[in-house]
Design a protein around this motif. Structure first.
Motif, short mmCIF file in Angstrom:
data_model
loop_
_atom_site.label_atom_id
_atom_site.label_comp_id
_atom_site.label_asym_id
_atom_site.label_seq_id
_atom_site.Cartn_x
_atom_site.Cartn_y
_atom_site.Cartn_z
N ARG A 15 0.83 -1.21 0.00
CA ARG A 15 0.00 0.00 0.00
C ARG A 15 0.86 1.26 0.00
NH1 ARG A 15 -2.94 1.24 5.41
NH2 ARG A 15 -0.79 1.88 5.82
N THR A 32 2.24 1.81 -3.32
CA THR A 32 1.17 2.26 -4.22
C THR A 32 0.88 3.74 -4.02
OG1 THR A 32 0.17 0.05 -4.21
CG2 THR A 32 -1.23 1.89 -4.88
N THR A 86 3.52 5.75 -5.61
CA THR A 86 3.39 5.72 -7.07
C THR A 86 2.21 6.57 -7.53
OG1 THR A 86 4.27 3.46 -7.01
CG2 THR A 86 3.27 4.20 -9.07
N GLU A 87 1.11 6.53 -6.79
CA GLU A 87 -0.04 7.38 -7.12
C GLU A 87 0.35 8.84 -7.13
OE1 GLU A 87 -2.89 6.27 -4.20
OE2 GLU A 87 -3.89 4.81 -5.49
N ILE A 145 6.30 -3.07 -6.77
CA ILE A 145 5.18 -3.95 -6.44
C ILE A 145 5.29 -5.26 -7.20
CG2 ILE A 145 2.66 -4.12 -6.40
CD1 ILE A 145 2.58 -1.07 -6.30
N SER A 170 -0.61 -7.70 -4.42
CA SER A 170 0.19 -6.90 -5.35
C SER A 170 -0.55 -6.69 -6.66
CB SER A 170 1.53 -7.59 -5.60
OG SER A 170 2.25 -7.76 -4.40
N TYR A 208 -3.29 -4.00 -6.28
CA TYR A 208 -2.79 -2.62 -6.28
C TYR A 208 -2.23 -2.22 -7.63
CZ TYR A 208 -3.46 -1.83 -1.28
OH TYR A 208 -4.02 -1.65 -0.04
N LEU A 209 -1.64 -3.16 -8.35
CA LEU A 209 -1.18 -2.85 -9.70
C LEU A 209 -2.37 -2.50 -10.60
CD1 LEU A 209 1.52 -5.64 -10.21
CD2 LEU A 209 1.93 -3.18 -10.16
N LEU A 247 -3.37 1.06 -9.89
CA LEU A 247 -2.46 2.04 -10.47
C LEU A 247 -2.65 2.15 -11.98
CD1 LEU A 247 0.81 1.26 -8.48
CD2 LEU A 247 -0.62 3.30 -8.28
#
Length: 438
Positions: free
Chosen positions: A173, A176, A179-180, A302, A323, A326-327, A330
């Motif tokens: 998380r 993520t 990355t967000e 990730i 993973s 969350y990928l 994204l």
């Protein structure tokens, strides 16, 4: 500018920078309270004997005990931190170590205990009694006691924070969320005036007729940052075009071409040391990739966690599924975003030819290796199909939709070849058919 940015990123990711600032603050606090104690009358302290009743020997003893316990706890915290770093590196991926080291809570806890130790040492040396001439900095001593009491809560918080930070779901998380933030910051990322796609080919043909000269890199390293405005200004000054040879996150060897330059005029560009230095100043290179201008590195982190979870030695399907989830989230954010075009024009001339990642490349980075390593794992295949369905809801570009369909077909092929039972293969077929008709 790139060097300053790289320096700040390295300082921000270090375990010593914030503690050093906190130690400096503790020194300032100690001298400030001692100065106040020197300037005020102490007659009123007799009205509060339970708070300020300690003599010089008592104040020394208390601060000595606090200082000794703080440096002991600081050593324990350093040991826990190093142990946690080693565990995260071996169990998940070394790529997330930088995130853990950048964790402000970890840095501040380390700095807090070391700061109390330094604070107590400074106050201790000012306490005098007997023949030395009596002086007890009562406010400073009381602050040392308050800090010691607060440290109990800080220690409990640190243990809780460490226990939470090494959980797989929290690691994924946090990667993520970082990355967000990079996606929000980078896309769209303007560099001069973006070339119109309908005119891009014509502009590119004009640039292709020029004579290109390579500018070598001064150092080895991964491309961490690019001063895009600086590149655009450089191209204008040359009355030419700058073509990047490496994209963000790529590795550049010393002496390899960093960019190529060409002039629209009749004379060739003079590649001298001044131009080489100016070009290299526009790029920040380091020993590892960073996420500040490299959203693909966030996906890579990730993916690496998922690959480690799918390895035979770990065999943790749940972490791999987390993973993938969350990928998918994204990629769904990237699905409807305009990614910057590699050509940037000015006055109807191409000025910069950048190396830009495409949505298809992001999609490939996110799912290709996981699909390969999920050999015979129906749960991962099904969750990847679910993630693709989530992404598809946000896509409007037919080219991106085609890339999704290709990923879905590849998952179907892998399932047919690696799943051991007809029941599992039928589940995958049913999920694919459902998404095709939806």
């Amino acid at each position: 500018m790139n060097r300053l940015r790289a320096l700040w990123l390295n300082l921000n990711a270090s375990l010593w920078f914030v503690p050093t600032l906190m130690v400096a603050g503790a020194v300032l606090l100690a001298f400030t309270l001692i100065f106040v104690d020197l300037r005020i009358a102490h007659d009123w302290l007799k009205d509060y004997p339970l708070v300020f009743g300690a003599g010089s020997d008592g104040a020394r003893g208390m601060l000595t005990a606090i200082a000794g316990s703080m440096i002991t706890v600081a050593g324990l915290i350093f040991s826990l931190t190093l142990s946690t770093l080693a565990q995260i590196s071996s169990q998940y991926t070394p790529r997330v170590l930088r995130n853990f080291m950048r964790d402000r809570a970890n840095q501040m806890v380390l700095g807090f205990f070391v700061s109390i130790f330094v604070y107590c040492l400074i106050v201790l040396r000012t306490i005098r009694g007997g023949d030395e001439g009596s002086f007890i900095p009562s406010l400073a001593v009381l602050m040392g006691l308050v800090l010691a009491l607060v440290s109990i809560g800080v220690l409990i918080f640190f243990i809780h924070h460490i226990a939470s930070s090494i959980q797989a779901s929290n690691i994924v998380r946090n990667a993520t969320e970082e990355t967000e933030a990079a996606i929000q910051r980078l896309f769209p990322n303007e560099l001069g005036q973006e070339a119109n796609p309908s005119e891009a080919q014509e502009l590119l043909e004009k640039a292709g007729q020029l004579t290109w000269l390579a500018i070598p890199s001064h150092t080895n390293g991964y491309l961490q940052s690019i001063d895009e405005e600086g590149l655009l200004k450089l191209a204008r000054d040359l009355d030419g075009v700058v073509r990047m040879e490496h994209g963000i996150g790529g590795f550049v060897a010393r002496g390899a071409a960093l960019v190529s330059v060409a002039s629209y005029g009749n004379e060739r560009v003079l590649v001298d040391d001044k131009l080489k230095d100016r070009v290299n100043e526009q790029f920040g290179l380091g020993s590892q990739r960073t996420i500040e201008q490299d959203a693909g590195f966030g996906l890579r982190q990730i993916v690496d966690i998922a690959l480690k979870a799918l390895s035979p030695g770990v065999n943790d399907t749940t972490t791999a599924i987390i993973s993938v989830d969350y990928l998918g989230a994204l990629l769904a954010q990237l699905a409807d975003r305009r990614l910057a075009h590699p050509l940037r024009a000015d006055d109807d001339r191409v000025r910069v030819i950048a190396v830009r990642p495409s949505f298809e490349q992001f999609l490939s980075t996110a799912f290709d290796q996981i699909r390969i390593c999920a050999d015979g794992n129906a749960a991962v295949y099904l969750r990847m199909l679910t993630a693709l369905a989530t992404i598809e809801q946000r896509i409007q570009d037919p080219k991106r939709s085609q890339a999704l369909r290709q990923q879905r077909e590849l998952i179907g092929e892998a399932a047919e070849q690696t799943l051991h039972t007809e029941y599992e293969r039928a589940q995958v077929r049913l999920r694919i058919a459902k998404h095709k008709t939806s």
